[in-house]
Enzyme design. Sequence first.
Site, PDB file in Angstrom:
ATOM      1  N   GLY A   1      15.687   0.758  18.767  1.00 21.51           N
ATOM      2  CA  GLY A   1      16.265   0.767  17.421  1.00 21.51           C
ATOM      3  C   GLY A   1      15.228   1.102  16.363  1.00 21.51           C
ATOM      4  O   GLY A   1      14.297   1.879  16.597  1.00 21.51           O
ATOM      5  N   SER A   2      15.392   0.451  15.209  1.00 22.02           N
ATOM      6  CA  SER A   2      14.567   0.803  14.044  1.00 22.02           C
ATOM      7  C   SER A   2      13.069   0.652  14.284  1.00 22.02           C
ATOM      8  O   SER A   2      12.276   1.182  13.501  1.00 22.02           O
ATOM      9  CB  SER A   2      14.962  -0.083  12.873  1.00 22.02           C
ATOM     10  OG  SER A   2      16.331   0.029  12.638  1.00 22.02           O
ATOM     11  N   THR A   3      12.671  -0.097  15.321  1.00 21.19           N
ATOM     12  CA  THR A   3      11.233  -0.297  15.495  1.00 21.19           C
ATOM     13  C   THR A   3      10.503   0.997  15.825  1.00 21.19           C
ATOM     14  O   THR A   3       9.284   1.040  15.749  1.00 21.19           O
ATOM     15  CB  THR A   3      10.950  -1.324  16.608  1.00 21.19           C
ATOM     16  OG1 THR A   3      11.745  -0.994  17.736  1.00 21.19           O
ATOM     17  CG2 THR A   3      11.250  -2.726  16.157  1.00 21.19           C
TER      18      THR A   3
ATOM     19  N   LYS B   1      11.191   3.797  14.158  1.00 26.16           N
ATOM     20  CA  LYS B   1      11.202   4.650  12.963  1.00 26.16           C
ATOM     21  C   LYS B   1       9.790   5.034  12.505  1.00 26.16           C
ATOM     22  O   LYS B   1       9.569   6.179  12.092  1.00 26.16           O
ATOM     23  CB  LYS B   1      11.966   3.973  11.826  1.00 26.16           C
ATOM     24  CG  LYS B   1      13.476   4.150  11.970  1.00 26.16           C
ATOM     25  CD  LYS B   1      14.211   3.477  10.830  1.00 26.16           C
ATOM     26  CE  LYS B   1      15.711   3.512  11.072  1.00 26.16           C
ATOM     27  NZ  LYS B   1      16.411   2.510  10.252  1.00 26.16           N
TER      28      LYS B   1
END
Lengths: 86, 580
Positions: free
Chosen positions: B296-298, B300
């Site tokens: 997920g966002s980790t 980004k």
Amino acid sequence: MLAVSLLVLLLVVVSALGVIYSSYKSRQLFSEVQQQNREAMRLEEDWGRLLLEQSTWASHARIERLAKSELKMVVPAPETIIVVKR
Amino acid sequence: MAKVTRQVVPAWRFILVILLLACLASLLIWRVLSLQVLDTERGHEFLRGQGDARTVRTEHIPAYRGVISDRNGEPLAISTPVASIWINPKHIISESDRWAELAGVLGMSRQKLKEKIIQNSRRGFVYLRRHLSPQLADEILALRIKGVNVQREYKRYYPAGEVASHIVGFTNIDDQGQEGMELAFESWLKGESGSKRVLKDLHGNVFRDIGQGVSASSGKDLMLSIDMRLQYLAYRELKAAMKRVEAKSGSVVMLDSQTGEVLAMVNQPSFNPNNRRALKPAHMRNRAMTDMFEPGSTVKPLTVVAALESGRYQPNTVINTSPGYIRVGKKTLVDPVNYGSIDVTSILTKSSQVGTSKIALDLDEQSVWEVFSRFGLGVSTGSSFPGESAGLLPGRPNWRPIERVNFAFGYGLTVTPLQLAQAYSVFASGGVLRPATLLRQEQVEKGEQIISEKVAGQLVDMLKTVTGEDGTAKRARVASYSVAGKTGTVHKVSDKGGYADNRYMAVFAGLAPASEPRIVTVVMIDEPNLDKYHGGESAAPVFSRVVTDALRILDVTPDKALPVNRLVNGKPVKGRRKSA
């Protein structure tokens, strides 16, 4: 001729005594080795046991509990910490 | 007085007697020869063999298994000598009057012992009890019951118990590694068992050592990279958090950002390796290395690395995220609110889907994938840990826009918590990727410079804002130290296919102190309850607690200006009874 025979006889007796002595000695040393082995085993047991005991008494969970409950220790709040040297 | 009559004895009688005697003598000589000298079927070799078979015994000398310790030498797995009692039912069956005595010392019921002997009466070797204390074994030997024997063995103890059980692993009853480092370094730890030949008397006592044989050589010790102080700390906090957010499972990984060494790695649920009766296989998994999840966002920040490297973006390049959603193919991606025009830094701070998507669509088709792969995603860390998974980083020649966008914010690929920590350590070490290792390193691995120091520094500065006032992870803050990191909240894949709406994984990956990073920590929580499912709410507080104490333990100088000196007349103001 007789002198030679006597000499040989003497040598035989001496070597026979030597055999007796050395096998006696070997048995004695063997039993000592066995004893030392047992001792080594016992010490090894002790070492393992003490190591376990140490790690039980010094377990982080226990130290933390004792420090908090018995010694009433607290982690200082950040604002009470003064940095002396960077 | 009777008159003695003399008769002439015929000569043949003498000859007969002498012949008979000679015959007997030669028979005897033949017998002696055949037994002692000649090579006959039942001659001297056979006899010597039979003699040896009754007295010479080869004794097995178990090898001492090496100690596993943490980086400071604190023992995590040690062997202690124990004794196993075995019986020869063929012999003991005739000693039935003494069974009760034996059962008494062993603490076994008489009935049970009797059954065991009778059931196995045709065998020559049956274990009666294993891993008894050597003292008890000596007591049993002192009974001198025929057919009862003692075998010396080692038993493994794990002083750290459940705190380090996933890494250390365990051995089976025969002292062979089954899981974890015990299995991975089996040949290093186990040593060579030896043997010796001895003469035994009727009662089984050794009376002479013949001395032929191999002496046992002990296994080598193994020093792990983990620090038990930090390990315990991480374990305590993770366990508390699991209870607080009612999660299914969780992991914390802490890396030394300078060396790539794993300082702490804990998982929940855990198990106690010293008592494996109620062991469930699911509890044995070292989730931090075996379980893959979509990051997920980790990831980004990694997408942002690709953006910065393209030269088209700077941390302050402004991107318009209005109106707060974007249509890619058939899907609509939304931000929680319309952030308007924000710069690249703020995209990370607020974890904007729209901003990330726009960057991803603007970049070269393969560049995001290429950065991910450079950061070691999709490749095993090379720790040789049994069951370590490498994650999945599927590459393809042609990307559809939605695939590129999904990829850029961490869907469509899987990582392990350890891999994520390893990737973040690149930011912490100024762009150098060092393989994560579970063994203590004597020398610092040189590593590989995979991104420029400048980009790494920019990323750390950008990630610092995540724990700032506007960031998604205010709760990851650490008193007296600056922190850089990123939250992640990932929808779990549903059983029915697609993503589940109400099952999440909460992740926080971060490094501290941000000015001069020492540790990288990843917290992963699987299915926290729905009030606190967000990475900033369930994983970030764990990060904060673990890192606060870890930096103190590691004696790292605080890098944040401390609040006013609260000395009053040379005495500190009464401190709060609580750690921050």
